[in-house]
Scaffold this active site. Structure first.
Site, PDB file in Angstrom:
ATOM      1  N   LYS A 115     -17.811  -0.815   5.462  1.00  0.00           N
ATOM      2  CA  LYS A 115     -17.554  -1.799   4.326  1.00  0.00           C
ATOM      3  C   LYS A 115     -19.061  -1.510   4.180  1.00  0.00           C
ATOM      4  O   LYS A 115     -20.177  -1.814   3.171  1.00  0.00           O
ATOM      5  CB  LYS A 115     -17.273  -3.284   4.977  1.00  0.00           C
ATOM      6  CG  LYS A 115     -17.998  -4.715   4.052  1.00  0.00           C
ATOM      7  CD  LYS A 115     -16.774  -5.523   4.140  1.00  0.00           C
ATOM      8  CE  LYS A 115     -17.133  -6.659   2.721  1.00  0.00           C
ATOM      9  NZ  LYS A 115     -16.492  -8.013   3.632  1.00  0.00           N
ATOM     10  N   GLU A 144       0.421  -1.197   0.317  1.00  0.00           N
ATOM     11  CA  GLU A 144       0.379  -0.196  -0.387  1.00  0.00           C
ATOM     12  C   GLU A 144       1.214   0.767  -0.237  1.00  0.00           C
ATOM     13  O   GLU A 144       0.112   2.361  -0.633  1.00  0.00           O
ATOM     14  CB  GLU A 144      -0.876  -0.283   1.314  1.00  0.00           C
ATOM     15  CG  GLU A 144      -1.762  -1.069   0.865  1.00  0.00           C
ATOM     16  CD  GLU A 144      -1.582  -2.329   1.447  1.00  0.00           C
ATOM     17  OE1 GLU A 144      -0.595  -2.765   1.594  1.00  0.00           O
ATOM     18  OE2 GLU A 144      -2.504  -3.188   1.532  1.00  0.00           O
ATOM     19  N   MET A 166      24.682   8.996   2.336  1.00  0.00           N
ATOM     20  CA  MET A 166      24.094   9.710   3.364  1.00  0.00           C
ATOM     21  C   MET A 166      24.258   9.783   4.466  1.00  0.00           C
ATOM     22  O   MET A 166      24.920  10.380   5.302  1.00  0.00           O
ATOM     23  CB  MET A 166      22.993  10.820   2.535  1.00  0.00           C
ATOM     24  CG  MET A 166      22.927  11.844   3.251  1.00  0.00           C
ATOM     25  SD  MET A 166      24.233  13.210   3.287  1.00  0.00           S
ATOM     26  CE  MET A 166      23.332  14.131   1.328  1.00  0.00           C
ATOM     27  N   PHE A 217     -11.957  -7.384  13.018  1.00  0.00           N
ATOM     28  CA  PHE A 217     -10.240  -8.544  12.501  1.00  0.00           C
ATOM     29  C   PHE A 217     -10.379  -6.813  11.726  1.00  0.00           C
ATOM     30  O   PHE A 217     -11.204  -6.656  10.523  1.00  0.00           O
ATOM     31  CB  PHE A 217     -11.005  -9.467  11.556  1.00  0.00           C
ATOM     32  CG  PHE A 217      -9.987  -9.371  10.851  1.00  0.00           C
ATOM     33  CD1 PHE A 217      -8.758 -10.107  11.362  1.00  0.00           C
ATOM     34  CD2 PHE A 217      -9.957 -10.032   9.814  1.00  0.00           C
ATOM     35  CE1 PHE A 217      -7.996 -10.817  10.502  1.00  0.00           C
ATOM     36  CE2 PHE A 217      -9.148 -10.015   8.573  1.00  0.00           C
ATOM     37  CZ  PHE A 217      -8.192 -10.724   9.511  1.00  0.00           C
ATOM     38  N   GLN A 218      -9.026  -6.635  11.662  1.00  0.00           N
ATOM     39  CA  GLN A 218      -8.252  -5.348  10.741  1.00  0.00           C
ATOM     40  C   GLN A 218      -9.184  -3.852  10.616  1.00  0.00           C
ATOM     41  O   GLN A 218      -8.941  -2.963  10.077  1.00  0.00           O
ATOM     42  CB  GLN A 218      -8.919  -5.961   9.136  1.00  0.00           C
ATOM     43  CG  GLN A 218      -7.333  -7.200   8.671  1.00  0.00           C
ATOM     44  CD  GLN A 218      -7.480  -7.521   7.456  1.00  0.00           C
ATOM     45  OE1 GLN A 218      -7.614  -7.079   6.182  1.00  0.00           O
ATOM     46  NE2 GLN A 218      -6.363  -7.828   6.430  1.00  0.00           N
TER      47      GLN A 218
END
Lengths: 574, 170
Positions: free
Chosen positions: A155, A43, A473, A105-106
């Site tokens: 949802k 993502e 760096m 969940f999630q």
């Protein structure tokens, strides 16, 4: 409803990754063919790809991710877009309304987590409000200082039916940023600029965000006033690098002439930049004698770091036009003093040739690799992205941009892993253009999985890895500040990038001798499909010029011979 | 640059869209950027247009105060920002509820002082009072200080609510 609203708003591309809480939207995407979905492999990659898309097209990038880990993985990209003022719309799935707050969940508190790293966010609780919220979100993301907007979609809201009422206008009820500069301030600005003996235009990403017209106006203003121009890292491309009035980038790794001119100028016109600490160095000693004019769309950027004498709030493009008109009205070109002494001084600074380096016959110097890359590709007007580190600064110094929207880099947040997905996003937006990702061996590995995305979607990005087997760096700072104790900055167990490219179905090329450099670059450009070039460069070269963080503009180090030890309190401040 | 200058106290009024999370946005700004909140009050003031008013008392150098106002103005849900401290005279009031328990002479003294401060008794038992006191923060501080010797149990107070004087509003 969601897909319909997005289509109406002209969205043609979504970068996303499916999951349980966004399956209803994915089902709708399956049934249509107006919006192209680019499946990423992580993502974070989706958010950076959307940034690359937004930065090259000027349109908001759209991201679609699932709830919980999908949303939390997007946080780095959202923060990056926030710091660099990139318009993004991030649609996140959320658990059903009844489950919110139950540790389902999630489930993650996406709006809560993203509140400090978004311009605005919505949790949609009423299905009927969806079209209005989506329209409004786009308006907010694009207007004023652009930024990322999250729309969190439970949802059951995605599934529920409601009457689709197309919003009449895409405005926000109360959010109306000022775009036009105040006439009185414009007048004073030109009076000052007209009388300046040592003027400078210091411009940033705001000019790019204001659209290509703004860059044209900047060019016109520079030509009318004969003032030198320097760009910030984010502002590169707003003014043609090949023009003789261009001094190069300013700041920590900026040019000798740009930083000295900033220090010695008598009138500074800052357009769409924010006096960032990497630009100003020591604030107490920053450009001590100048009258500072600051043009910015965001009032909170003004007087945040540096006290300015004349703030003008508004859109950079609009105000540059106002300044041009006022310059003519005050007959500026006829009444301004002779700038020859100022340009003579600038030429003396230029004569230091601060970007010069000691070339070698048997090893590719990193600077050389970019000089050649620039020479061999500039005629193709490519889009160039970078990761973060030494290679990024070298790219900013050595790759010249004559047009805006060609340069993609993570300036504010400094996100390693930004460049490659951003290049994929830019390539998706403009499939026929050459898109080059200049990377380091460490940062390319942060989102290397997107090679799979590039192959799947024919995003024929050319990845040019400047491989010095170090986090360069980090190692440079360890050289400068920690007596060369290279604590964990060596890239041990590097993959074979050529084999890695081949494993993903791309072409891999390796070059380690200067004599083969040009041919390899040509081959990279000519080879169809994504190409990974493993360019093995000198391992211990450091990036100069550099002023140490907290130093003043004139204390610039040109080579590692000039390094002096510092005390801990100075190191801690940077 | 931010560290120089004297610390000032300012009362800032905000008109915000009364939507979920708006208070978190305002508070998050203060904690995220390291600004001070001395008091904060919030309530809906116009149910029809769903506007709330937030009154914040904050402190910092003049430059920090200006920065706070600009940052607040940048929040999409914030529609108006006013610095009552510099925009002219204003009135500012706290409400405090103060519970005092005691018997005999102390009880009488508490009641007498309450009368001096024009505090109202809103609850009483044979051995306690709850006083309601309205006024500027300093007056309430003074009253609470006096109650410490007279059986102070606990205090609840609102923080400042404030409006500009005169006929015009935000």
């Amino acid at each position: 409803m969601i897909v319909r609203a997005l289509t109406e708003l002209g969205v043609d591309t979504i970068f996303g990754y499916p999951g349980g809480a966004v399956l209803p939207i994915y089902d709708e995407l399956f049934k249509q063919n107006k919006i192209r979905h680019i499946l990423v492999r992580h993502e974070q990659g989706a958010t950076h790809a959307a940034e690359g898309y937004a930065r090259t097209t000027g349109k908001p990038g759209v991201v679609l991710v699932t709830s919980g880990p999908g949303a939390t993985n997007a946080v780095t990209g959202l923060t990056d877009a926030m710091l660099d003022s990139i318009p993004l719309i991030c649609l996140t799935g959320q658990v059903a309304r009844a489950l919110i707050g139950n540790d389902a969940f999630q489930e993650a508190d996406t709006v809560g987590i993203t509140r400090p790293c978004t311009k605005h966010s919505y949790l949609v609780k009423e299905t009927a409000k969806l079209p209005k919220i989506i329209y409004e979100a786009f308006w907010v993301a694009e207007n004023g200082r652009p930024g990322p907007v999250v729309i969190d979609l439970p949802k059951d809201v995605q599934v529920e039916k409601a009457e689709y009422i197309r919003p009449n206008e895409a405005e926000h009820r109360t959010y109306h940023p000022q775009t036009v500069g105040e006439d009185a301030a414009i007048k004073v600005a030109i009076e000052r600029l007209r009388k300046a003996k040592r003027p400078i235009l210091y411009t940033g990403g705001g000019v790019i965000n204001a659209g290509p017209e703004a860059s044209k106006s900047l060019y016109d203003l520079a030509k009318k006033t004969n003032a030198p121009v320097t760009n910030t890292l984010m502002g590169l491309g707003a003014y043609p690098a090949s023009d003789k009035q261009f001094l190069g980038m300013l700041g920590m790794h900026g040019t000798w002439e740009a930083n000295h001119a900033m220090h010695d100028c008598d009138v500074m016109v800052c357009v769409g930049a924010r006096f960032d600490d990497r630009v100003t160095g020591n604030i107490e000693q920053f450009s001590p004698g100048s009258f500072k004019i600051h043009i910015d769309i965001d009032l909170s950027s003004i007087n945040k770091n540096v006290h300015v004498d004349l703030p003008i709030v508004g859109d950079a493009g609009v105000i540059l036009k106002q300044l041009l008109a006022e310059w003519d009205a005050q007959n500026g070109s006829k009444t301004q003093p002779d700038l020859t002494p100022w340009w003579n001084q600038i030429e003396r600074w230029r004569d230091r040739k601060c970007l010069s380096y000691k070339d070698q016959d048997d090893v590719i110097m990193p600077q050389k690799s970019l000089e050649r890359l620039y020479e061999l590709t500039k005629h193709l007007d490519p889009v160039v992205s970078t990761e973060v580190g030494q290679h990024q600064m070298w790219a900013a110094q050595f790759y010249g941009f004559d047009k805006p929207n060609r340069w993609l880099t993570s300036g504010g947040l400094g996100t390693m892993g930004y460049g490659f997905p951003a290049a994929v996003g830019a390539q998706i937006a403009d499939p026929d253009r050459l898109v080059i990702c200049i990377a380091g061996d460490a940062s390319i590995q942060m989102n290397i999985q997107e090679l799979s995305t590039a192959v799947q979607h024919n995003a024929n990005v050319k990845i040019f890895i400047m491989n010095n087997e170090y986090m360069g760096m980090v190692r440079q700072w360890q050289d400068l500040n920690y007596d060369g104790r290279y604590s964990h900055s060596y890239s041990d167990s590097l993959p074979d990038f050529v084999k890695l490219a081949e494993a993903y179905g791309c072409t891999g090329l390796r070059v380690s001798h200067p004599d083969e450099l040009d041919d390899t670059i040509r081959k990279m450009v000519e080879t169809p499909g994504p190409v990974v070039v493993d360019c093995c460069v000198a391992k211990l070269e450091n990036c100069f010029p550099m002023f140490a963080a907290g130093a003043k503009h004139t204390e610039i180090i040109l080579s590692s011979d000039e390094i002096e030890p510092k005390d801990d309190s100075v190191i801690a401040m940077v | 640059m931010n560290e120089t200058g004297t610390i000032e106290h300012h009362t800032i009024s905000l008109i915000v869209d009364n939507e979920a999370g708006v208070l978190a946005r305002v508070i998050g700004l203060f904690s995220g950027r390291g600004y001070n909140i001395e008091s904060l009050t919030v309530a809906e003031v116009d149910s029809e247009s769903q506007r709330s008013r937030i009154t914040i008392v904050t402190s910092g150098t003049r430059m920090i105060i200006e920065q706070i106002k600009a940052q607040l103005d940048r929040i999409v849900s914030v529609s108006k920002v006013a610095d009552l401290t510099i925009e002219g005279p204003h009135v500012s009031r706290d409400i405090a509820l103060i519970k005092v328990a005691g018997e005999g002479e102390k009880r009488v003294e508490a009641l007498r002082l309450a009368d001096v401060f024009r505090a109202r008794v809103v609850d009483s038992t044979s051995c306690s009072f709850v006083f309601e006191l309205t006024g500027q923060a300093g007056k309430i501080d003074a009253f609470i200080e006096l109650m410490k010797d007279l059986g102070l149990v606990e205090v609840a107070r609102t923080g400042a609510v404030a409006l500009s004087r005169g006929a015009t509003g935000l």
